[in-house]
Design a protein around this motif. Structure first.
Motif, PDB file in Angstrom:
ATOM      1  N   VAL A  50       0.848  -1.205   0.000  1.00 58.58           N
ATOM      2  CA  VAL A  50       0.000   0.000   0.000  1.00 58.58           C
ATOM      3  C   VAL A  50       0.882   1.253   0.000  1.00 58.58           C
ATOM      4  O   VAL A  50       1.854   1.339   0.746  1.00 58.58           O
ATOM      5  N   ILE A  51       0.537   2.208  -0.850  1.00 62.25           N
ATOM      6  CA  ILE A  51       1.160   3.531  -0.802  1.00 62.25           C
ATOM      7  C   ILE A  51       0.308   4.354   0.161  1.00 62.25           C
ATOM      8  O   ILE A  51      -0.827   4.720  -0.156  1.00 62.25           O
ATOM      9  N   HIS A  52       0.852   4.602   1.351  1.00 64.28           N
ATOM     10  CA  HIS A  52       0.080   5.283   2.394  1.00 64.28           C
ATOM     11  C   HIS A  52       0.062   6.792   2.170  1.00 64.28           C
ATOM     12  O   HIS A  52       1.047   7.382   1.735  1.00 64.28           O
ATOM     13  N   SER A  53      -1.053   7.404   2.533  1.00 63.98           N
ATOM     14  CA  SER A  53      -1.248   8.831   2.262  1.00 63.98           C
ATOM     15  C   SER A  53      -0.766   9.731   3.390  1.00 63.98           C
ATOM     16  O   SER A  53      -0.554  10.919   3.199  1.00 63.98           O
ATOM     17  N   GLY A  54      -0.613   9.180   4.607  1.00 66.11           N
ATOM     18  CA  GLY A  54      -0.256  10.000   5.769  1.00 66.11           C
ATOM     19  C   GLY A  54      -1.453  10.348   6.627  1.00 66.11           C
ATOM     20  O   GLY A  54      -1.422  11.279   7.422  1.00 66.11           O
ATOM     21  N   LEU A  55      -2.499   9.549   6.519  1.00 66.27           N
ATOM     22  CA  LEU A  55      -3.756   9.808   7.230  1.00 66.27           C
ATOM     23  C   LEU A  55      -3.639   9.639   8.740  1.00 66.27           C
ATOM     24  O   LEU A  55      -4.175  10.430   9.505  1.00 66.27           O
ATOM     25  N   TYR A  56      -2.917   8.602   9.178  1.00 65.59           N
ATOM     26  CA  TYR A  56      -3.040   8.159  10.576  1.00 65.59           C
ATOM     27  C   TYR A  56      -2.117   8.859  11.566  1.00 65.59           C
ATOM     28  O   TYR A  56      -2.277   8.713  12.762  1.00 65.59           O
ATOM     29  N   TYR A  57      -1.131   9.585  11.068  1.00 62.23           N
ATOM     30  CA  TYR A  57       0.003   9.928  11.918  1.00 62.23           C
ATOM     31  C   TYR A  57      -0.129  11.306  12.542  1.00 62.23           C
ATOM     32  O   TYR A  57      -0.638  12.236  11.938  1.00 62.23           O
ATOM     33  N   LYS A  58       0.358  11.392  13.768  1.00 62.75           N
ATOM     34  CA  LYS A  58       0.253  12.622  14.548  1.00 62.75           C
ATOM     35  C   LYS A  58       0.901  13.778  13.794  1.00 62.75           C
ATOM     36  O   LYS A  58       2.063  13.687  13.383  1.00 62.75           O
ATOM     37  N   PRO A  59       0.163  14.870  13.576  1.00 63.39           N
ATOM     38  CA  PRO A  59       0.722  16.012  12.836  1.00 63.39           C
ATOM     39  C   PRO A  59       2.057  16.471  13.439  1.00 63.39           C
ATOM     40  O   PRO A  59       2.191  16.600  14.653  1.00 63.39           O
ATOM     41  N   CYS A  67       6.066  10.548   5.749  1.00 66.54           N
ATOM     42  CA  CYS A  67       5.107   9.828   4.912  1.00 66.54           C
ATOM     43  C   CYS A  67       4.631  10.725   3.767  1.00 66.54           C
ATOM     44  O   CYS A  67       4.598  10.319   2.611  1.00 66.54           O
ATOM     45  N   ILE A  68       4.287  11.967   4.097  1.00 63.96           N
ATOM     46  CA  ILE A  68       3.736  12.855   3.069  1.00 63.96           C
ATOM     47  C   ILE A  68       4.819  13.251   2.063  1.00 63.96           C
ATOM     48  O   ILE A  68       4.597  13.199   0.852  1.00 63.96           O
ATOM     49  N   ASP A  69       6.017  13.585   2.555  1.00 64.20           N
ATOM     50  CA  ASP A  69       7.114  13.908   1.628  1.00 64.20           C
ATOM     51  C   ASP A  69       7.511  12.673   0.819  1.00 64.20           C
ATOM     52  O   ASP A  69       7.720  12.741  -0.395  1.00 64.20           O
ATOM     53  N   GLY A  70       7.605  11.540   1.525  1.00 61.95           N
ATOM     54  CA  GLY A  70       8.016  10.296   0.873  1.00 61.95           C
ATOM     55  C   GLY A  70       7.030   9.830  -0.175  1.00 61.95           C
ATOM     56  O   GLY A  70       7.413   9.279  -1.217  1.00 61.95           O
ATOM     57  N   GLU A 108     -10.012  14.663  10.599  1.00 60.55           N
ATOM     58  CA  GLU A 108      -9.400  15.910  11.063  1.00 60.55           C
ATOM     59  C   GLU A 108      -7.867  15.825  10.969  1.00 60.55           C
ATOM     60  O   GLU A 108      -7.198  16.752  10.516  1.00 60.55           O
ATOM     61  N   ARG A 109      -7.342  14.679  11.366  1.00 60.85           N
ATOM     62  CA  ARG A 109      -5.886  14.468  11.325  1.00 60.85           C
ATOM     63  C   ARG A 109      -5.378  14.500   9.881  1.00 60.85           C
ATOM     64  O   ARG A 109      -4.341  15.103   9.583  1.00 60.85           O
ATOM     65  N   GLY A 110      -6.128  13.862   8.991  1.00 61.74           N
ATOM     66  CA  GLY A 110      -5.755  13.868   7.574  1.00 61.74           C
ATOM     67  C   GLY A 110      -5.707  15.276   7.010  1.00 61.74           C
ATOM     68  O   GLY A 110      -4.783  15.643   6.279  1.00 61.74           O
ATOM     69  N   LEU A 111      -6.706  16.087   7.385  1.00 64.39           N
ATOM     70  CA  LEU A 111      -6.740  17.482   6.919  1.00 64.39           C
ATOM     71  C   LEU A 111      -5.565  18.276   7.490  1.00 64.39           C
ATOM     72  O   LEU A 111      -4.929  19.059   6.781  1.00 64.39           O
ATOM     73  N   GLN A 112      -5.245  18.045   8.775  1.00 65.69           N
ATOM     74  CA  GLN A 112      -4.099  18.726   9.401  1.00 65.69           C
ATOM     75  C   GLN A 112      -2.782  18.339   8.721  1.00 65.69           C
ATOM     76  O   GLN A 112      -1.866  19.145   8.623  1.00 65.69           O
ATOM     77  N   THR A 355       9.791   0.706  29.223  1.00 72.13           N
ATOM     78  CA  THR A 355       8.619   1.008  30.046  1.00 72.13           C
ATOM     79  C   THR A 355       7.321   0.425  29.473  1.00 72.13           C
ATOM     80  O   THR A 355       6.250   0.640  30.009  1.00 72.13           O
ATOM     81  N   GLY A 356       7.432  -0.294  28.338  1.00 71.92           N
ATOM     82  CA  GLY A 356       6.238  -0.898  27.754  1.00 71.92           C
ATOM     83  C   GLY A 356       5.603  -0.051  26.671  1.00 71.92           C
ATOM     84  O   GLY A 356       4.491  -0.322  26.235  1.00 71.92           O
ATOM     85  N   GLY A 357       6.316   0.964  26.217  1.00 72.65           N
ATOM     86  CA  GLY A 357       5.801   1.789  25.120  1.00 72.65           C
ATOM     87  C   GLY A 357       6.102   1.132  23.783  1.00 72.65           C
ATOM     88  O   GLY A 357       7.256   0.792  23.507  1.00 72.65           O
ATOM     89  N   LEU A 358       5.054   0.910  22.966  1.00 72.56           N
ATOM     90  CA  LEU A 358       5.270   0.456  21.593  1.00 72.56           C
ATOM     91  C   LEU A 358       5.515   1.713  20.764  1.00 72.56           C
ATOM     92  O   LEU A 358       4.605   2.516  20.565  1.00 72.56           O
ATOM     93  N   LEU A 359       6.760   1.911  20.341  1.00 72.11           N
ATOM     94  CA  LEU A 359       7.107   3.157  19.659  1.00 72.11           C
ATOM     95  C   LEU A 359       6.234   3.337  18.419  1.00 72.11           C
ATOM     96  O   LEU A 359       6.189   2.458  17.556  1.00 72.11           O
ATOM     97  N   ASP A 360       5.540   4.460  18.377  1.00 72.95           N
ATOM     98  CA  ASP A 360       4.652   4.713  17.255  1.00 72.95           C
ATOM     99  C   ASP A 360       5.378   5.459  16.146  1.00 72.95           C
ATOM    100  O   ASP A 360       5.130   5.256  14.979  1.00 72.95           O
ATOM    101  N   ASP A 361       6.306   6.341  16.537  1.00 73.16           N
ATOM    102  CA  ASP A 361       6.986   7.161  15.546  1.00 73.16           C
ATOM    103  C   ASP A 361       8.279   6.485  15.089  1.00 73.16           C
ATOM    104  O   ASP A 361       8.789   5.576  15.733  1.00 73.16           O
ATOM    105  N   PHE A 362       8.782   6.925  13.927  1.00 70.36           N
ATOM    106  CA  PHE A 362      10.104   6.481  13.505  1.00 70.36           C
ATOM    107  C   PHE A 362      11.118   6.905  14.566  1.00 70.36           C
ATOM    108  O   PHE A 362      10.974   7.955  15.183  1.00 70.36           O
ATOM    109  N   SER A 363      12.154   6.087  14.755  1.00 71.01           N
ATOM    110  CA  SER A 363      13.188   6.414  15.741  1.00 71.01           C
ATOM    111  C   SER A 363      14.564   6.276  15.104  1.00 71.01           C
ATOM    112  O   SER A 363      14.932   5.201  14.628  1.00 71.01           O
ATOM    113  N   ILE A 364      15.303   7.394  15.078  1.00 75.93           N
ATOM    114  CA  ILE A 364      16.658   7.413  14.528  1.00 75.93           C
ATOM    115  C   ILE A 364      17.582   7.942  15.621  1.00 75.93           C
ATOM    116  O   ILE A 364      17.375   9.043  16.119  1.00 75.93           O
TER     117      ILE A 364
END
Length: 399
Positions: A50-59, A67-70, A108-112, A355-364
């Motif tokens: 799937v080519i993702h549009s960037g809908l789900y991710y925290k602005p 995602c949007i640039d990529g 709303e997130r998609g619009l943001q 601490t039990g956090g499932l990392l949601d964002d990319f981590s570099i």
């Protein structure tokens, strides 16, 4: 030979990183090491395309911006290199009233995030787009598309090599030692020397990070297997393009959905179950050492305690075709168990902190001798050229 940069990992992110650096500084000597006999053998070659549009991710998050640039860079690359892709659009569907506020939040997130053309649609419009789909509310996302990411990765590899980059296949990294500002990377075949190591090892990124860091990392990769069914040929008419549920906001997975594939056919899935081996594509794949490491990780223990109900549901669906069918029927009531045939599976490298956090964002993460890409799950394939650009900018500061 002394290389300027050694990239570990021949998945789509490693290849995109190499390509980006070469495009900006062609004079740098770069070696890319891949443990398999070909590129893109794991996450890149085993996803739903799937080519993702960037809908789900925290602005403002790395996921959203990359995602949007990529997305735009990926489409441009496919056009330039004649790699087939299709912008199909997708619908995200609430199957009950409780999901409607979450669906509105997604809109709303998609619009943001700057998505154009995304909108709420009526149930009549939903029926026009997906005649067999059922729900109480829906949004349409026109930017979403499909592509074969294995072909994209091979495209990156060819372009990287044409610019003078070197790809070494069947070179499993065993050890890294740092001496006088040079990293010596020992593989299953020979030793490489480089001024900078870039770790894009995916399912083994935490292991490679351990090799090139003195202090212990606070992140471990937990492998989650996603299993798919395919619709029988004569029932593929039930799905025109892509149909997604409203995802659970607490869990970094998108739920079982329907995807028309670029290489033909319609996939249904995936679920998300703990894999007993980092590259465990089958239920019978077990690596006791890797499984013990997962179970002993304090972060995983916290995740298991918190989400055990969700986890049990996923495991039940893994072993019960009837339960899997029931989940799919929420979106397409006409689907029957007999319509589904066994599909493939992929394993997602999900970073989990102590601490039990499932990392949601990319981590570099950077260290003195290395740049470690420690978390790059979906939409990393869509975002690959943007992630490659981000890592490339960090690398080029050092030269």
């Amino acid at each position: 030979m002394l290389y300027d940069i050694i990239i570990i990992g021949g998945g789509i992110v490693g290849l995109a990183t190499g390509l980006k650096i070469k495009q900006q500084k062609p004079e740098l000597k770069i070696a890319l090491l891949e443990k398999e006999s070909d590129v893109a053998m794991h996450q890149t070659g085993n996803n739903s395309g799937v080519i993702h549009s960037g809908l789900y991710y925290k602005p403002g998050s790395l996921k959203a911006t990359n995602c949007i640039d990529g997305y735009h860079e990926l489409i441009r690359f496919c056009q330039e290199e004649n790699i087939p892709f299709e912008l199909t659009g997708k619908v995200v569907v609430a199957t009950n009233q409780e999901q409607v506020p979450l669906l509105n939040g997604l809109l709303e997130r998609g619009l943001q995030n700057g998505l154009t053309g995304i909108r709420s649609i009526s149930l009549d419009e939903l029926k026009q787009l997906e005649p067999y789909c059922s729900g109480v509310a829906a949004i349409h996302v026109p930017q979403t598309g499909i592509v074969d990411y294995k072909k994209v990765a091979i495209g990156y590899s060819e372009k990287f090599k044409s610019l003078g980059g070197e790809v070494f296949l069947s070179h499993r990294v065993l050890k890294i030692k740092n001496l006088n500002a040079i990293s010596y990377v020992e593989t299953s075949k020979k030793e490489f020397a480089g001024k900078l190591v870039i770790n894009c090892a995916g399912l083994y990124s935490d292991k490679v990070a351990q090799m090139n860091q003195t202090e212990e990392s606070d992140v471990k990769i937990i492998p989650f297997r996603g299993e798919y069914f395919k619709l029988k040929k004569e029932r593929e008419y039930l799905v025109k393009n892509l149909i997604y549920p409203v995802p659970d906001p607490n869990f970094p997975f998108l739920g079982v959905h329907f995807t028309r594939m670029m290489k033909g056919g319609v996939e249904a899935g995936p679920n998300a179950v703990l894999a007993f081996k980092r590259e465990g594509y089958k239920r019978s794949d077990v690596n006791l050492k890797e499984l013990a490491e997962t179970l002993a990780w304090p972060g995983f223990q916290k995740v298991a305690a918190k989400y055990w109900k969700t986890g049990m549901g996923e495991i039940y669906r893994s072993f019960s075709k009837a339960a899997f069918t029931k989940a799919l029927q929420e979106l397409i009531p006409d689907i029957q168990e007999s319509d589904l045939v066994e599909g493939g599976a992929g394993v997602r490298a999900q970073a989990c902190d102590r601490t039990g956090g499932l990392l949601d964002d990319f981590s570099i993460q950077e260290s003195e001798f290395a740049i470690n890409v420690l978390n790059a799950p979906s939409p990393a394939a869509t975002s690959s050229l943007a992630i490659g650009g981000t890592v490339s900018a960090l690398a080029l500061k050092r030269f």
